[in-house]
Write an enzyme that holds these catalytic residues in place. Structure first.
Site, PDB file in Angstrom:
ATOM      1  N   ARG A  97      20.537  -5.711  -7.673  1.00 40.14           N
ATOM      2  CA  ARG A  97      19.083  -5.504  -7.689  1.00 40.14           C
ATOM      3  C   ARG A  97      18.448  -6.257  -6.519  1.00 40.14           C
ATOM      4  NH1 ARG A  97      17.762 -10.446  -8.497  1.00 40.14           N
ATOM      5  NH2 ARG A  97      18.920 -11.761  -9.952  1.00 40.14           N
ATOM      6  N   GLY A  99      15.853  -9.121  -4.957  1.00 40.44           N
ATOM      7  CA  GLY A  99      15.543 -10.481  -5.360  1.00 40.44           C
ATOM      8  C   GLY A  99      16.690 -11.441  -5.111  1.00 40.44           C
ATOM      9  N   THR A 102      18.653 -15.417 -10.510  1.00 39.72           N
ATOM     10  CA  THR A 102      17.914 -15.424 -11.773  1.00 39.72           C
ATOM     11  C   THR A 102      18.855 -15.893 -12.877  1.00 39.72           C
ATOM     12  OG1 THR A 102      16.487 -13.592 -11.090  1.00 39.72           O
ATOM     13  CG2 THR A 102      16.632 -14.011 -13.435  1.00 39.72           C
ATOM     14  N   TYR A 103      18.279 -16.555 -13.870  1.00 35.39           N
ATOM     15  CA  TYR A 103      19.024 -16.953 -15.065  1.00 35.39           C
ATOM     16  C   TYR A 103      18.727 -15.977 -16.192  1.00 35.39           C
ATOM     17  CZ  TYR A 103      19.995 -19.321 -19.477  1.00 35.39           C
ATOM     18  OH  TYR A 103      20.435 -19.612 -20.739  1.00 35.39           O
ATOM     19  N   HIS A 104      19.736 -15.623 -16.960  1.00 36.50           N
ATOM     20  CA  HIS A 104      19.564 -14.897 -18.219  1.00 36.50           C
ATOM     21  C   HIS A 104      20.288 -15.658 -19.315  1.00 36.50           C
ATOM     22  CE1 HIS A 104      17.744 -11.610 -16.168  1.00 36.50           C
ATOM     23  NE2 HIS A 104      18.854 -11.141 -15.625  1.00 36.50           N
ATOM     24  N   GLY A 185      15.118  -4.381 -14.343  1.00 36.71           N
ATOM     25  CA  GLY A 185      13.787  -4.388 -14.928  1.00 36.71           C
ATOM     26  C   GLY A 185      13.167  -5.764 -14.982  1.00 36.71           C
ATOM     27  N   CYS A 203      14.616 -17.355  -8.309  1.00 35.08           N
ATOM     28  CA  CYS A 203      13.964 -16.341  -7.474  1.00 35.08           C
ATOM     29  C   CYS A 203      13.664 -16.844  -6.071  1.00 35.08           C
ATOM     30  CB  CYS A 203      12.691 -15.828  -8.149  1.00 35.08           C
ATOM     31  SG  CYS A 203      12.985 -15.104  -9.774  1.00 35.08           S
TER      32      CYS A 203
END
Length: 246
Positions: A97, A99, A102-104, A185, A203
Site C-alpha cells: 500500500r 505510506g 504502521t502498527y496493527h 483501507g 507513518c
C-alpha cells in the site's frame, strides 16, 4: 498544490475542499460487509484482498468492506524507510500500500475496503478524503473531534492537555488501487496497546509534537462492536448501502 510523497501519495492538497462521497452507480449491487470474529494473520488478509479484487475486476464478485483485527505486527508501505523501523518487536510485512510504517494489533479496528472506484469516482484524492470523512463522522458519534491535515494523511485529534500544538493520530489510512479497484483501507485505534507503536516511526511522522492516541486513551469506553455499528452506519451516506455476509 501540495505534493506529499513523504506519505506515499503524489497529491493530497486541499482534501477538505474536495467533494465527499463515492456513491456507486445504479448498476452496482450493495457492497458486502463482513466482520471477522478472530484475529486474522496478515498474510491471510493480503491473500483474501488480492482474490476479491481479482473477482471484482472479472465481474465475478461483489465489492467488500472487511473489518478485522490483526495479531501485533508492523507493515511497511511503499515509501517506508529502513531507519523508521526502530525495533522489530513484532513481525514486519511488506504491505504494497501507499505510506510508510504502521502498527496493527488487538484493539485496533482495521477496515479493508475493496471498492470499484471506476464505477464510483476514479479520483484517488477524493477517495482518501472520503475515507477520512468516514472516520471523522464515526469519531463524532463518540464525542471525539477528528480532523484532517493537508500535510499529513489520516485523522488527528488535538491534545491541549499535552501542551500547545500537540496532536495525536487516532486513525491511519493506507490504500492501493489496481484496475481502479481499491485495496487496504483504514486503521482506527479503539483500545490498542499504544506502547506497541514505539517500535516504529508511525507513518513517517517523527515530530515530537505528534503522537498516537485511541478512543480508550481519550476516555471513551467503546467496544469494537460499538465502533463497528457506527462505521457501518456512517459508511452508507458516503459509499452506499451494504449487505452483511459471514
Amino acid at each position: 498544490m501540495l505534493n506529499s510523497p513523504l506519505h506515499g501519495y503524489q497529491t493530497v492538497n486541499a482534501r477538505g475542499a474536495l467533494a465527499l462521497g463515492l456513491l456507486p452507480s445504479a448498476a452496482l449491487e450493495p457492497a458486502e460487509w463482513a466482520v471477522s470474529d478472530r484475529p486474522v494473520p496478515y498474510a491471510e488478509a493480503l491473500a483474501r484482498m488480492e482474490a476479491r479484487v481479482a473477482g471484482i475486476a472479472a465481474g465475478e464478485a461483489a465489492e467488500l468492506v472487511w473489518l478485522v483485527e490483526h495479531p501485533p505486527l508492523y507493515t511497511a508501505g511503499t515509501s517506508a524507510k529502513p531507519e523508521q523501523l526502530i525495533e522489530a518487536r513484532f513481525p514486519v510485512f511488506s504491505a504494497g500500500r501507499g505510506g510508510q510504517f504502521t502498527y496493527h494489533g488487538p484493539g485496533q479496528r482495521v477496515a479493508y475496503a475493496m471498492l470499484d472506484l471506476k464505477r464510483r469516482a476514479p479520483d484517488l484524492r477524493r477517495y482518501v478524503a472520503t475515507l477520512e470523512e468516514w472516520i471523522i463522522r464515526t469519531l463524532a458519534a463518540f464525542g471525539v473531534a477528528g480532523e484532517r491535515r493537508e500535510d499529513r494523511i489520516g485523522v488527528w485529534v488535538t491534545r491541549p492537555d499535552k501542551g500547545e500544538g500537540r496532536e495525536d493520530k487516532i486513525a491511519a489510512i493506507g490504500i492501493r488501487v489496481r484496475h481502479w479497484i481499491s485495496l487496504h483501507g483504514i486503521a482506527l485505534n479503539v483500545a490498542p496497546d499504544l506502547g506497541h507503536f514505539a517500535g516504529i516511526v508511525p507513518c513517517g511522522v517523527a515530530d515530537a509534537a505528534y503522537g498516537v492516541t485511541s478512543l480508550h486513551d481519550l476516555g471513551v469506553a467503546a467496544s469494537l462492536a460499538d465502533v463497528d455499528a457506527v462505521l457501518r452506519r456512517e459508511f452508507a451516506p458516503l459509499f452506499g448501502p451494504t449487505v452483511e455476509v459471514a
